[in-house]
Design a protein around this motif. Structure first.
Motif, mmCIF file in Angstrom:
data_model
loop_
_atom_site.group_PDB
_atom_site.id
_atom_site.type_symbol
_atom_site.label_atom_id
_atom_site.label_comp_id
_atom_site.label_asym_id
_atom_site.label_seq_id
_atom_site.Cartn_x
_atom_site.Cartn_y
_atom_site.Cartn_z
ATOM 1 N N LEU A 169 1.823 -1.172 4.138
ATOM 2 C CA LEU A 169 2.101 -2.586 5.786
ATOM 3 C C LEU A 169 3.219 -2.211 6.170
ATOM 4 O O LEU A 169 4.433 -1.719 5.725
ATOM 5 N N THR A 170 2.295 -0.297 7.023
ATOM 6 C CA THR A 170 3.452 0.484 8.365
ATOM 7 C C THR A 170 2.918 0.187 9.576
ATOM 8 O O THR A 170 1.418 0.105 9.525
ATOM 9 N N PRO A 171 4.193 -0.032 10.621
ATOM 10 C CA PRO A 171 3.539 0.089 12.243
ATOM 11 C C PRO A 171 2.894 0.820 12.598
ATOM 12 O O PRO A 171 2.725 2.304 11.699
ATOM 13 N N GLY A 172 1.256 0.295 12.406
ATOM 14 C CA GLY A 172 0.229 1.193 13.499
ATOM 15 C C GLY A 172 -0.556 1.459 12.543
ATOM 16 O O GLY A 172 -2.081 1.833 13.434
ATOM 17 N N LYS A 173 -0.844 0.756 11.274
ATOM 18 C CA LYS A 173 -1.838 1.591 10.494
ATOM 19 C C LYS A 173 -2.571 -0.065 10.652
ATOM 20 O O LYS A 173 -2.142 -1.083 11.553
ATOM 21 N N GLN A 174 -3.911 -0.687 10.418
ATOM 22 C CA GLN A 174 -4.604 -1.671 9.831
ATOM 23 C C GLN A 174 -3.634 -2.581 9.308
ATOM 24 O O GLN A 174 -3.452 -2.198 8.338
ATOM 25 N N ALA A 175 -4.203 -3.892 10.043
ATOM 26 C CA ALA A 175 -3.241 -4.921 9.474
ATOM 27 C C ALA A 175 -3.912 -5.604 8.294
ATOM 28 O O ALA A 175 -4.936 -6.344 8.495
ATOM 29 N N ASP A 176 -4.152 -4.964 6.885
ATOM 30 C CA ASP A 176 -5.354 -5.337 6.365
ATOM 31 C C ASP A 176 -4.599 -5.575 5.135
ATOM 32 O O ASP A 176 -3.778 -4.999 4.463
ATOM 33 N N VAL A 177 -3.610 -6.751 5.015
ATOM 34 C CA VAL A 177 -2.514 -7.939 3.851
ATOM 35 C C VAL A 177 -3.365 -8.544 3.337
ATOM 36 O O VAL A 177 -4.425 -9.513 3.741
ATOM 37 N N VAL A 178 -2.906 -8.494 2.437
ATOM 38 C CA VAL A 178 -3.459 -9.501 0.612
ATOM 39 C C VAL A 178 -2.471 -10.278 0.695
ATOM 40 O O VAL A 178 -0.963 -9.661 0.610
ATOM 41 N N LEU A 179 -2.258 -11.939 0.854
ATOM 42 C CA LEU A 179 -1.292 -12.604 0.036
ATOM 43 C C LEU A 179 -1.355 -13.093 -1.244
ATOM 44 O O LEU A 179 -2.536 -14.378 -1.163
#
Length: 469
Positions: free
Chosen positions: A379-389
């Motif tokens: 979860l790094t700024p600039g990377k693709q927003a692939d996020v799991v909650l």
């Protein structure tokens, strides 16, 4: 307008950011991560908001190696060693699988992946018996909206000799795929080569395959590098011809654009070479133990600093979700060390594999292993927003004292509440979005039943560990 995830407990997998309680993740309109940091309760929050309270946010999980089309054959090889699996699924079942079945199987495999928290899979598609079969794989991935690396792999069951002293270089169809507009920037699909180990090839072919992959600028994924292979182990896995990694290194070809799968029984010097040359290792711990590959090489490779990712392999053996993979890797590694210590009347010491190591392999390690570490995996700024909650309030997650341990040891796919891929919501409040899942499942069930009916009469009963075709 930017999407905000507010109030989550983030395991960023970024060393500079670490673990952030009460975190806010801002997703930009272009699908990248705009910012990650502590939530300011007084700041305005225009635009759409996902309430992250009661969740743990992790980067999308990465599956570094699977054969997606085999979702249509789920559980069919549960009691077979891998040499029998190869003959049964590839020689018998693959001969009857139509492009329509492949498309549906890949789509359902991808939807299951998203539902369980995977946002990226690497598909070694060894079902490309015809161009139509290969196109069906691509279409299945496109329809699912999952991020996928299609590792084009020589087919089985097409009448060609690709895996036994083969003098043929990689099928030229990979050039057709590379020249299409279905892969690359602006898409969720990227291309790789499912490369063959040295023991499958005649002299000189190993080098030609590498040259082709580098001409096309695609990474190489090598499957079946060094494993016990069940009943076939004494006969098939010995000698210098099986030291693919050493031979690549000796020829100056081993590099960071390569990932190696099933390195269970390779010697330590080859694991050290992977680390030295920046190549990746894919560990499919659950499938490897079930099918006879042996114990995973995770802790040995970790000691050399090798880049490690986790993988499913096949749904004919293993549950294709990240939580099963993480627990299998942890249990197998610690169990092996403890058993060895017991036999030697020694103490086991500190566990050789921590939960943070395993979560790293399931996210940023896997991304790096397949050449996508600059785009996904943290979860790094600039990377693709692939996020799991992940729901931390569920009964199996309650009283979270260590968020990393909770994800690795206690969570399951039913705890995955929301999934974002490239900033787009693909699962919301436990339900997949934008796909008629039930109709796809019904179609897969019909295809699986037809496939079983056609394949069964040609497979004699198993006696003495042998299948006869």
């Amino acid at each position: 307008m930017a999407l905000r995830i507010r109030g989550t407990h983030a395991l960023t997998m970024d060393p500079a950011l670490g673990e952030i309680h009460d975190c806010e993740i801002v997703v930009a309109d272009d699908g990248t991560i705009e910012s990650v940091g502590a939530r300011d309760p007084c700041s305005p929050h225009p635009g759409p908001v996902i309430d992250g309270h009661g969740t743990i946010a992790v980067p999308g999980f990465v599956d570094t190696h699977r054969h997606s089309w085999l979702s249509v054959c789920r559980g069919t090889t549960a009691d077979l060693w891998v040499d029998e699996y190869r003959r049964f699924t590839k020689s018998v079942l693959a001969a009857d699988v139509t492009p329509e079945a492949v498309r549906t199987a890949v789509l359902v495999s991808d939807l299951e992946a998203i539902a369980s928290g995977f946002t990226t899979v690497t598909d070694l598609a060894h079902i490309g018996r015809t161009p139509e079969h290969t196109d069906a794989v691509v279409e299945g991935h496109q329809a699912s909206l999952l991020r996928a690396v299609l590792a084009h792999t020589p087919p089985n069951g097409d009448g060609g000799n690709w895996y036994s002293g083969s003098a043929s270089t990689h099928p030229p169809e990979i050039r057709r795929l590379k020249s299409s507009d279905q892969f690359g920037p602006g898409t969720l699909l990227s291309l790789a080569m499912g490369a063959r180990p040295r023991h499958c090839l005649s002299d000189g072919v190993l080098e030609k395959d590498v040259a082709l992959a580098r001409e096309l600028d695609v990474p190489l994924i090598y499957d079946g590098i060094g494993a016990a292979l069940g009943n076939a182990a004494p006969r098939r896995w010995s000698g210098e011809q099986h030291r693919t990694i050493s031979q690549l290194a000796a020829r100056g070809l081993l590099g960071p654009d390569m990932c190696f799968v099933h390195c269970n029984e390779i010697p330590d010097d080859e694991l050290a070479l992977l680390a030295e040359h920046g190549a990746g290792l894919s560990v499919a711990a659950e499938a490897e133990m079930l099918c006879g590959y042996g114990l995973p090489a995770f802790s040995r490779a970790l000691g050399f600093g090798t880049t490690i990712g986790l993988s499913t392999d096949v749904a004919t053996y293993s549950a294709p979700n990240p939580f099963s993979l993480m627990r299998a890797a942890t249990s197998a590694t610690r169990g092996a060390v403890a058993s060895q210590a017991y036999r030697e009347r020694a103490t086991a010491g500190v566990p050789p594999l921590g939960v943070a190591d395993v979560l790293r392999a399931a996210t940023i390690g896997g991304a790096k292993a397949i050449g996508l570490g600059d785009r996904i995996g943290s979860l790094t700024p600039g990377k693709q927003a692939d996020v799991v909650l992940i729901d931390r309030t569920a009964i199996n997650m309650a009283a979270v004292n260590d968020a990393t341990a909770a994800v690795v040891l206690f969570a399951h796919p039913g705890n995955v509440r929301d999934v974002l891929i490239a900033g787009k919501i693909r699962k919301r409040e436990y339900a997949l979005t934008g796909s008629n899942v039930h109709s796809h499942l019904a179609r897969l069930e019909t295809l699986a039943a037809a496939l079983a009916t056609s394949a069964h009469p040609r497979a004699e009963a198993r006696r003495g560990g042998d299948w006869k075709f």
